[in-house]
Every structure is written in structure tokens, then in C-alpha cells.
Write a protein that holds these residues in place. Structure first.
Motif, PDB file in Angstrom:
ATOM      1  N   ASP A 154       0.845  -1.190   0.000  1.00  0.00           N
ATOM      2  CA  ASP A 154       0.000   0.000   0.000  1.00  0.00           C
ATOM      3  C   ASP A 154       0.882   1.242   0.000  1.00  0.00           C
ATOM      4  N   GLY A 155       0.423   2.283  -0.636  1.00  0.00           N
ATOM      5  CA  GLY A 155       1.207   3.510  -0.697  1.00  0.00           C
ATOM      6  C   GLY A 155       0.322   4.730  -0.784  1.00  0.00           C
ATOM      7  N   TYR A 156       0.914   5.839  -1.245  1.00  0.00           N
ATOM      8  CA  TYR A 156       0.197   7.098  -1.335  1.00  0.00           C
ATOM      9  C   TYR A 156       0.532   7.799  -2.646  1.00  0.00           C
ATOM     10  N   ARG A 157      -0.386   8.617  -3.092  1.00  0.00           N
ATOM     11  CA  ARG A 157      -0.181   9.445  -4.279  1.00  0.00           C
ATOM     12  C   ARG A 157       0.011  10.878  -3.780  1.00  0.00           C
ATOM     13  N   PHE A 158       1.242  11.393  -3.920  1.00  0.00           N
ATOM     14  CA  PHE A 158       1.533  12.679  -3.278  1.00  0.00           C
ATOM     15  C   PHE A 158       2.717  13.385  -3.944  1.00  0.00           C
ATOM     16  N   TRP A 159       2.865  14.674  -3.577  1.00  0.00           N
ATOM     17  CA  TRP A 159       4.030  15.464  -3.976  1.00  0.00           C
ATOM     18  C   TRP A 159       5.113  15.276  -2.930  1.00  0.00           C
ATOM     19  N   GLY A 160       6.266  14.770  -3.351  1.00  0.00           N
ATOM     20  CA  GLY A 160       7.399  14.619  -2.449  1.00  0.00           C
ATOM     21  C   GLY A 160       8.365  15.777  -2.605  1.00  0.00           C
ATOM     22  N   TYR A 161       9.024  16.105  -1.509  1.00  0.00           N
ATOM     23  CA  TYR A 161       9.940  17.255  -1.462  1.00  0.00           C
ATOM     24  C   TYR A 161      11.367  16.749  -1.263  1.00  0.00           C
ATOM     25  N   TYR A 162      12.307  17.232  -2.108  1.00  0.00           N
ATOM     26  CA  TYR A 162      13.669  16.692  -2.124  1.00  0.00           C
ATOM     27  C   TYR A 162      14.713  17.796  -2.227  1.00  0.00           C
ATOM     28  N   TYR A 181      18.878  18.173  -3.724  1.00  0.00           N
ATOM     29  CA  TYR A 181      19.909  17.513  -4.530  1.00  0.00           C
ATOM     30  C   TYR A 181      21.268  17.795  -3.907  1.00  0.00           C
ATOM     31  N   THR A 182      21.885  16.769  -3.365  1.00  0.00           N
ATOM     32  CA  THR A 182      23.191  16.899  -2.730  1.00  0.00           C
ATOM     33  C   THR A 182      24.050  15.686  -3.081  1.00  0.00           C
ATOM     34  N   GLY A 183      25.351  15.955  -3.289  1.00  0.00           N
ATOM     35  CA  GLY A 183      26.260  14.853  -3.578  1.00  0.00           C
ATOM     36  C   GLY A 183      25.926  14.103  -4.849  1.00  0.00           C
ATOM     37  N   GLY A 184      25.314  14.796  -5.824  1.00  0.00           N
ATOM     38  CA  GLY A 184      24.999  14.158  -7.091  1.00  0.00           C
ATOM     39  C   GLY A 184      23.778  13.268  -7.080  1.00  0.00           C
ATOM     40  N   GLN A 185      22.934  13.393  -6.036  1.00  0.00           N
ATOM     41  CA  GLN A 185      21.711  12.583  -6.003  1.00  0.00           C
ATOM     42  C   GLN A 185      20.635  13.283  -5.181  1.00  0.00           C
ATOM     43  N   TRP A 186      19.403  12.848  -5.430  1.00  0.00           N
ATOM     44  CA  TRP A 186      18.271  13.411  -4.713  1.00  0.00           C
ATOM     45  C   TRP A 186      18.100  12.723  -3.363  1.00  0.00           C
ATOM     46  N   ALA A 187      17.745  13.516  -2.355  1.00  0.00           N
ATOM     47  CA  ALA A 187      17.476  12.984  -1.026  1.00  0.00           C
ATOM     48  C   ALA A 187      16.147  13.528  -0.533  1.00  0.00           C
ATOM     49  N   PHE A 188      15.342  12.645   0.050  1.00  0.00           N
ATOM     50  CA  PHE A 188      14.040  13.051   0.571  1.00  0.00           C
ATOM     51  C   PHE A 188      14.250  14.037   1.717  1.00  0.00           C
ATOM     52  N   ALA A 189      13.530  15.156   1.677  1.00  0.00           N
ATOM     53  CA  ALA A 189      13.694  16.193   2.693  1.00  0.00           C
ATOM     54  C   ALA A 189      13.294  15.680   4.073  1.00  0.00           C
ATOM     55  N   GLN A 190      14.113  16.002   5.054  1.00  0.00           N
ATOM     56  CA  GLN A 190      13.835  15.569   6.420  1.00  0.00           C
ATOM     57  C   GLN A 190      12.922  16.545   7.154  1.00  0.00           C
ATOM     58  N   LYS A 191      12.674  17.709   6.540  1.00  0.00           N
ATOM     59  CA  LYS A 191      11.770  18.707   7.111  1.00  0.00           C
ATOM     60  C   LYS A 191      10.803  19.174   6.032  1.00  0.00           C
ATOM     61  N   GLY A 192       9.734  19.799   6.469  1.00  0.00           N
ATOM     62  CA  GLY A 192       8.792  20.373   5.524  1.00  0.00           C
ATOM     63  C   GLY A 192       9.379  21.590   4.848  1.00  0.00           C
ATOM     64  N   GLU A 249      16.465  22.509  -5.266  1.00  0.00           N
ATOM     65  CA  GLU A 249      15.257  21.959  -4.651  1.00  0.00           C
ATOM     66  C   GLU A 249      14.495  21.141  -5.678  1.00  0.00           C
ATOM     67  N   GLY A 250      13.782  20.116  -5.217  1.00  0.00           N
ATOM     68  CA  GLY A 250      13.028  19.279  -6.139  1.00  0.00           C
ATOM     69  C   GLY A 250      11.678  18.868  -5.591  1.00  0.00           C
ATOM     70  N   TRP A 251      10.700  18.752  -6.488  1.00  0.00           N
ATOM     71  CA  TRP A 251       9.363  18.262  -6.154  1.00  0.00           C
ATOM     72  C   TRP A 251       8.982  17.195  -7.172  1.00  0.00           C
ATOM     73  N   ARG A 252       8.408  16.092  -6.692  1.00  0.00           N
ATOM     74  CA  ARG A 252       8.006  15.010  -7.596  1.00  0.00           C
ATOM     75  C   ARG A 252       6.653  14.469  -7.163  1.00  0.00           C
TER      76      ARG A 252
END
Length: 235
Positions: free
Chosen positions: A28-36, A38-49, A61-64
Motif C-alpha cells: 500500500d502507498g500514497y499518491r503525493f508530492w514529495g519534497y527533495y 539535490y546533494t552529492g549528485g543525487q536526490w534525497a528526501f527532505a527531512q523537514k517540511g 530543490e526538487g518536487w516530484r
């Protein structure tokens, strides 16, 4: 001995049942906008809002938007600061942040609709601007109960909806960003023509006009002199 084997069998069954339940929940999952970020040549999920994050100058900054479970679905384009902000000059007292917005695939959409293309925008803003302010400077945002539900009207409805039995690809095919015009940048002054070049045609025109008048005066003077001489000879 038989009783002991029976107990072991029951425990094994319970463990297997628990494993099966865990597996079903993981699907099971969710359909949502994720916030990321880009550091060290890759995307990382934001630890804060995004309201609590203050990106530094030169950050990406990235949104997916995607259907996701335990593993985040990151933006499908690299966070290339040079490609997004390289043509935008730095300004004193401001910061430049590259913003990537990836609306995902038709499979991520609840209706299978084709989402907008992924974009990259350079945002020139106040050094204290948060991730939320940077996003809002580029696209309108629909927020409900503190969640980013839609960016630029996508999706039209829904917000972090739960999805049962999701099928998430192991990897996403990369996409090419559509780089838009910078937001918040100072306008570039247009080049003005040099005064000498601008005044030269007027000067030439003035000289030409004066020369014409002079020629006309000489012609009239010659005509009058000729008439006087002719009249004198007749006398």
C-alpha cells in the motif's frame, strides 16, 4: 514431544501470518508530492517540511508527484544548478536556487492523465526564503491541512490519497528538463545607441538642407544680377 512440536508449528504459522500481513501493508502507498534536495549528485528526501527549510545560495530543490511507498520516488532529472541557473547572474543581497518540478507519469495520475512536463527554474530571492516560498514564487500551490496537494493545478483533485496494492517500478526513466526563464531576477538593461551615432543623421540632414538653401540664394542672386545688367545695356 508431540505437544512441543505442535507449539512450534503454531508459532511458525503465526510468524508466517505476520510476515504476510507486513508484505500486504508494504504494497500500500500514497499518491503525493514529495519534497527533495539535490546533494552529492543525487536526490534525497527532505527531512523537514518546505516551510522549515531555508536553502542556501546555489542549492537545488526538487518536487516530484508520484505513487510511492517505503522508497521515495525522486525527480527523474538531475539537479544541475549550472544548467538551470548558469545564465542568471548573481545579485548582491540575494540568493539563487534551482527548482526542479516533476509531475510524474500517467501511471502516477489517478485518472491516467498526461502530466505537465518536468521543468527547471532559477529563482532569485531573499537569502531567508524558505523552500515553500521558492516554490510559490514559480507556480501556484494548493495546500490543505499543511500538505502540498497540487502544484500549478496538478492534480486537480485529491491530496495524499492512499493507494492499495501499488506497483512501483524499480527505476524511472530519466527525463530532460524544460528550462524556463528565471524568476525574481533583475531585468537586464537594453543597450542604448551612442549619442554620436544618433545625432549624425540629423546633422547630415541639417547640413544638406542648409546647402540647398545656399544654392537657391546663389541662383536667385545670379538671376537678379543678370536682369539688371540686361536692363542697363538697353538704356
Amino acid at each position: 514431544m508431540i505437544a512441543k512440536r505442535l507449539v512450534l508449528t503454531l508459532l511458525t504459522g503465526l510468524l508466517l501470518a505476520g510476515t504476510a500481513t507486513t508484505t500486504a501493508q508494504a504494497e500500500d502507498g500514497y499518491r503525493f508530492w514529495g519534497y527533495y534536495q539535490y546533494t552529492g549528485g543525487q536526490w534525497a528526501f527532505a527531512q523537514k517540511g518546505s516551510e522549515a527549510v531555508v536553502p542556501a545560495d546555489g542549492a537545488v530543490e526538487g518536487w516530484r508527484f508520484a505513487v510511492g511507498g517505503a522508497k521515495p520516488r525522486v525527480p527523474r532529472a538531475a539537479g544541475d544548478f549550472s544548467a538551470i541557473c548558469g545564465a542568471t547572474p548573481a545579485e548582491t543581497g540575494k540568493k539563487r536556487v534551482a527548482l526542479v518540478i516533476d509531475s510524474g507519469t500517467p501511471a502516477d495520475s489517478a485518472s491516467g492523465a498526461t502530466p505537465p512536463p518536468a521543468t527547471g527554474t532559477c529563482v532569485v530571492t531573499d537569502p531567508k526564503a524558505t523552500g515553500a516560498k521558492i516554490l510559490a514564487a514559480v507556480k501556484p500551490v494548493r495546500i490543505e491541512k499543511g500538505l502540498t496537494c497540487a502544484i500549478d493545478g496538478y492534480p486537480a483533485t485529491g491530496c495524499g490519497d492512499q493507494v492499495k496494492n501499488i506497483s512501483v517500478p524499480a527505476t524511472d526513466e530519466p527525463v530532460k528538463l524544460e528550462i524556463g526563464a528565471a524568476v525574481g531576477a533583475a531585468p537586464v538593461p537594453s543597450a542604448s545607441p551612442s549619442p554620436s551615432a544618433d545625432s549624425q543623421p540629423a546633422k547630415s540632414h541639417k547640413v544638406g538642407w542648409a546647402g540647398g538653401v545656399l544654392i537657391l540664394l546663389i541662383a536667385v542672386g545670379g538671376y537678379l544680377t543678370s536682369r539688371r545688367r540686361t536692363k542697363f545695356l538697353k538704356q
